[in-house]
Each structure stands twice: as structure tokens, then as C-alpha cells.
Scaffold this motif. Sequence first.
Motif, PDB file in Angstrom:
ATOM      1  N   HIS A 138       0.864  -1.184   0.000  1.00 32.63           N
ATOM      2  CA  HIS A 138       0.000   0.000   0.000  1.00 32.63           C
ATOM      3  C   HIS A 138       0.896   1.228   0.000  1.00 32.63           C
ATOM      4  N   ALA A 139       0.312   2.391  -0.034  1.00 28.46           N
ATOM      5  CA  ALA A 139       1.086   3.626  -0.214  1.00 28.46           C
ATOM      6  C   ALA A 139       2.220   3.722   0.804  1.00 28.46           C
ATOM      7  N   ASP A 140       3.396   4.026   0.307  1.00 27.53           N
ATOM      8  CA  ASP A 140       4.589   4.296   1.115  1.00 27.53           C
ATOM      9  C   ASP A 140       5.073   3.098   1.947  1.00 27.53           C
ATOM     10  N   SER A 141       4.530   1.929   1.691  1.00 29.10           N
ATOM     11  CA  SER A 141       4.924   0.796   2.535  1.00 29.10           C
ATOM     12  C   SER A 141       6.321   0.278   2.213  1.00 29.10           C
ATOM     13  N   SER A 142       6.855   0.640   1.037  1.00 32.37           N
ATOM     14  CA  SER A 142       8.178   0.141   0.668  1.00 32.37           C
ATOM     15  C   SER A 142       9.236   0.549   1.692  1.00 32.37           C
ATOM     16  N   SER A 143       9.052   1.711   2.308  1.00 30.23           N
ATOM     17  CA  SER A 143      10.046   2.185   3.260  1.00 30.23           C
ATOM     18  C   SER A 143      10.158   1.267   4.476  1.00 30.23           C
ATOM     19  N   LEU A 144       9.067   0.519   4.765  1.00 31.67           N
ATOM     20  CA  LEU A 144       9.100  -0.388   5.911  1.00 31.67           C
ATOM     21  C   LEU A 144      10.145  -1.483   5.736  1.00 31.67           C
ATOM     22  N   VAL A 145      10.412  -1.824   4.474  1.00 36.53           N
ATOM     23  CA  VAL A 145      11.318  -2.936   4.188  1.00 36.53           C
ATOM     24  C   VAL A 145      12.771  -2.541   4.442  1.00 36.53           C
ATOM     25  N   ILE A 146      13.041  -1.241   4.424  1.00 36.69           N
ATOM     26  CA  ILE A 146      14.425  -0.770   4.609  1.00 36.69           C
ATOM     27  C   ILE A 146      15.014  -1.326   5.898  1.00 36.69           C
ATOM     28  N   SER A 147      14.174  -1.433   6.935  1.00 35.94           N
ATOM     29  CA  SER A 147      14.668  -1.900   8.232  1.00 35.94           C
ATOM     30  C   SER A 147      15.126  -3.354   8.185  1.00 35.94           C
ATOM     31  N   LEU A 148      14.735  -4.088   7.145  1.00 32.45           N
ATOM     32  CA  LEU A 148      15.131  -5.502   7.049  1.00 32.45           C
ATOM     33  C   LEU A 148      16.579  -5.665   6.569  1.00 32.45           C
ATOM     34  N   GLU A 149      17.146  -4.595   6.033  1.00 38.64           N
ATOM     35  CA  GLU A 149      18.547  -4.588   5.574  1.00 38.64           C
ATOM     36  C   GLU A 149      18.814  -5.663   4.527  1.00 38.64           C
ATOM     37  N   VAL A 150      17.847  -5.879   3.652  1.00 42.43           N
ATOM     38  CA  VAL A 150      17.963  -6.794   2.513  1.00 42.43           C
ATOM     39  C   VAL A 150      17.400  -6.048   1.310  1.00 42.43           C
ATOM     40  N   PRO A 151      18.003  -6.202   0.127  1.00 43.21           N
ATOM     41  CA  PRO A 151      17.497  -5.453  -1.038  1.00 43.21           C
ATOM     42  C   PRO A 151      16.028  -5.746  -1.324  1.00 43.21           C
ATOM     43  N   LEU A 152      15.274  -4.678  -1.607  1.00 39.83           N
ATOM     44  CA  LEU A 152      13.874  -4.845  -2.022  1.00 39.83           C
ATOM     45  C   LEU A 152      13.866  -5.085  -3.529  1.00 39.83           C
ATOM     46  N   LEU A 153      13.480  -6.285  -3.931  1.00 39.20           N
ATOM     47  CA  LEU A 153      13.478  -6.628  -5.354  1.00 39.20           C
ATOM     48  C   LEU A 153      12.312  -5.985  -6.085  1.00 39.20           C
ATOM     49  N   GLU A 154      11.166  -5.981  -5.431  1.00 40.84           N
ATOM     50  CA  GLU A 154       9.974  -5.427  -6.087  1.00 40.84           C
ATOM     51  C   GLU A 154       8.878  -5.290  -5.033  1.00 40.84           C
ATOM     52  N   ALA A 155       8.005  -4.328  -5.270  1.00 44.91           N
ATOM     53  CA  ALA A 155       6.804  -4.189  -4.448  1.00 44.91           C
ATOM     54  C   ALA A 155       5.606  -4.487  -5.344  1.00 44.91           C
ATOM     55  N   LEU A 156       4.786  -5.434  -4.915  1.00 47.74           N
ATOM     56  CA  LEU A 156       3.666  -5.873  -5.731  1.00 47.74           C
ATOM     57  C   LEU A 156       2.355  -5.348  -5.137  1.00 47.74           C
ATOM     58  N   PRO A 157       1.472  -4.851  -5.970  1.00 45.77           N
ATOM     59  CA  PRO A 157       0.191  -4.365  -5.448  1.00 45.77           C
ATOM     60  C   PRO A 157      -0.744  -5.528  -5.138  1.00 45.77           C
ATOM     61  N   PHE A 158      -1.766  -5.276  -4.338  1.00 45.33           N
ATOM     62  CA  PHE A 158      -2.827  -6.272  -4.204  1.00 45.33           C
ATOM     63  C   PHE A 158      -3.583  -6.290  -5.526  1.00 45.33           C
ATOM     64  N   ASP A 159      -3.768  -7.486  -6.070  1.00 42.85           N
ATOM     65  CA  ASP A 159      -4.359  -7.588  -7.402  1.00 42.85           C
ATOM     66  C   ASP A 159      -5.567  -8.525  -7.345  1.00 42.85           C
ATOM     67  N   PRO A 160      -6.775  -7.987  -7.295  1.00 42.70           N
ATOM     68  CA  PRO A 160      -7.965  -8.852  -7.200  1.00 42.70           C
ATOM     69  C   PRO A 160      -8.133  -9.759  -8.418  1.00 42.70           C
ATOM     70  N   GLN A 161      -7.506  -9.413  -9.534  1.00 45.53           N
ATOM     71  CA  GLN A 161      -7.610 -10.256 -10.734  1.00 45.53           C
ATOM     72  C   GLN A 161      -6.922 -11.608 -10.543  1.00 45.53           C
ATOM     73  N   TRP A 162      -5.919 -11.611  -9.668  1.00 48.77           N
ATOM     74  CA  TRP A 162      -5.138 -12.850  -9.475  1.00 48.77           C
ATOM     75  C   TRP A 162      -6.048 -13.974  -8.972  1.00 48.77           C
ATOM     76  N   GLU A 163      -6.859 -13.680  -7.949  1.00 49.75           N
ATOM     77  CA  GLU A 163      -7.741 -14.702  -7.372  1.00 49.75           C
ATOM     78  C   GLU A 163      -8.684 -15.254  -8.442  1.00 49.75           C
ATOM     79  N   ALA A 164      -9.213 -14.355  -9.265  1.00 49.77           N
ATOM     80  CA  ALA A 164     -10.151 -14.798 -10.304  1.00 49.77           C
ATOM     81  C   ALA A 164      -9.459 -15.640 -11.378  1.00 49.77           C
TER      82      ALA A 164
END
Lengths: 134, 242
Positions: free
Chosen positions: B187-213
Motif C-alpha cells: 500500500h502507499a509508502d509501505s516500501s520504506s518499511l522494508v528498509i529496516s530488514l537490511e535486505v534489497p527490495l526486489l519489487e513491491a507488488l500491489p494487491f491484485d484482485p484479478q489474481w484470485e479470479a
Amino acid sequence: MHEWALAEAVVATARRFAQEQKLHEVTLIKVRLGELQRIEREIFTAVLQQLLQQEAAPLKSARLSIEIESARFRCRLCAREWSLDETSASPEECEAIHFIPEMAHVYLRCLDCSSPDFEIVQGRGVWLAGLEGM
Amino acid sequence: MDPRSAIIPKRMESVRRIIAVAAGKGGVGKSSIACGLALALHDLGYGVGLLDLDFYGPSAHVILGVREDIRPQEEYGILPPTVDGIKFMSLVYYASEHPVPLRGLDLTNALIELLAITCWGPLDFLIIDMPPGLGEATLDLIRLLPRAEFLVVTTPSRVALATVRKLIELLKQQRVSLLGVLLNMQHADSSSLVISLEVPLLEALPFDPQWEAALGDRARLVRTLVYGRLREVAQKIQKIII
């Protein structure tokens, strides 16, 4: 046949053990086949012999001793013990257990309390029981 | 002496890279990402295998839409059936949709058996859908397949981040190769939360309702937003040299 894959594992382990023990010649390889996995001794013997013929020293001349170990189960809930003869499973279920013996927990149940939470006390699958050599 | 572990390196000798998709807890979309990544790598032209090691809650077969009548063939071992171009192996071939109640030692035994008898043949990538957490499967994989690279999945939830932090700490302690983190259901601005993990962020994926369907239907899965982003992840991964 998937017995080939398990026989390869036995040969690889025997080869590694012989190297570690600095054996020049392995004279006897002892294998136990757990009854639960229902591997035919004759088939496994033939496959192992074929694989050993392709080996160089120290395994090439090894004789084989292959025993069947009866399967025993013990329930972790009620402590009931039983043998494979006392269980019943369909051919499809036996085939699943043949490939992955832990499928016993999917298809077999304690004879008293029907729990799937039991221990396979003995006779699970393929086991390299020992090597003799010089 | 248990002979099975000795043959596992041979089973993997024609597999170029092994990628374990792992998470600190369940429900973060790990299996979806493992399947989507396998499809994306295949679509980039690579030979891909997918191994579902989530014995308690296997779901890759549901995502890929594996037909119930498909079974592995036997030939000097077990040959994983090819599903949509991907060699796919799972315990569901043997357990169907029954529960698989395994204690630790039994789980380890089933895992070793599967690795010892499955003949993958030449592959560019073997993707492993791991069970969540730090249990037997994670420890066994580190022991049995030490060259596996871990791709860690989390959501922005503080609950997920708290658990994934422990997983990353363990992997670092064990000197396991870490490809990076995938932030799922961003969700918005959530990528910054991953910084604390000290591991490279490869990608941020959105919630995609199409996937379930689209579950179970490859043609629809590859038209989803998530698949598009996983294709970008696949392109990044092919360039990473550990």
C-alpha cells in the motif's frame, strides 16, 4: 522404476563410506528394505547388481545381503502397537506409500483410536545396514 | 545408515539455480509468487521446475490448475509432470486433497525421499515453494541444498514484518544466499518499511484482485498485474549472480 533411484543412493553412500574408511575392496553390502515401502527384494537386488557392475574398485566385486525388515507402528495417543499385516489400504494408497512411506500417516490409522499420529517404529524404507571390506 | 541424502547432489547436478521462495508466516502470497515467478521465468525462455514443499498446505497445484489425473512417471526415479511448460512436483500427487499430518522427523523423511527420487533433468531454475516459518523444511533445505538462494516474501503488515525479520536473521546467520525481499500487497509508502530488514527490495507488488479470479488458468494468470511485475522480478533475477 523408482527403485533405481534408491539403489543409486545406496551405491553412492557405500562409495563415500568406503572412501572415508580407505577400503581397497568392499566384500559385502548389507541392505535392509522396510516392509512399509513394499520394495521387491528381487527387483532391488537386480538393480543394485547392475549398478555395481558399472562401478570400479572398491565396490565392483561386492556381494549383496538384502533383508526385509517388518514394519511396526506405535500410536502416540494410546500407545497401541501394530504391524503392517493388520492394516488395510487400497492399491492406490499402497502405491502412494511405496513412493513416499510417510503417506502412511495419510492412509493408515491407529487400530484402536484411529489417530494418524503414530510412530513408524521400524521397517520404513531403504537402509544401508553395513559394509564389510578390507 | 540412511543412504538417501548422498544422492541429492546428483539429482540437482543439472539444475543451474535453485530459488527458495520463503516467508516468516503464512498468508503473505508466497505460493502465488513462487508460481508466478516460475511462469515468468519459463516465458523468458528458461527451463523451469517448481517444487511445492509446503506439505501441510500445498497450493501450487491449485494456482497452476494441475489436473487431478496427472501423475509422475517412473523412469530411473520419478519424473515430474510438465504443467504449462513447468516441471511440477508436489506431495499432492500421492496425498490428493487429504490432510498430511506429519511430525518433524516424518516431514524430514518425506522431504528427503522426494529430493532423492525426483529426477529433474536439466533446468535453468528450480523454484521451491517453501512452507512458512523456520521449521524442519527450512532447516532441511539449508542442510540438503546449500546453494539454494532465498527469495523472501512479506506484506507491509507489522505482523508479517516481525516474523520475516526472524527468518532473515536465521538465513544470514547460516550464510545462505539472499536474493532479496518481495513486498506483496503493497500500500502507499509501505516500501520504506522494508528498509529496516537490511535486505534489497526486489519489487513491491500491489494487491491484485484479478489474481484470485485467474487461479488455475494460466492464460488469465499471465494477464494479471501481479504477473507483469513478477516478469520484471524474473528479469532482475536472471541478472543477479550470487
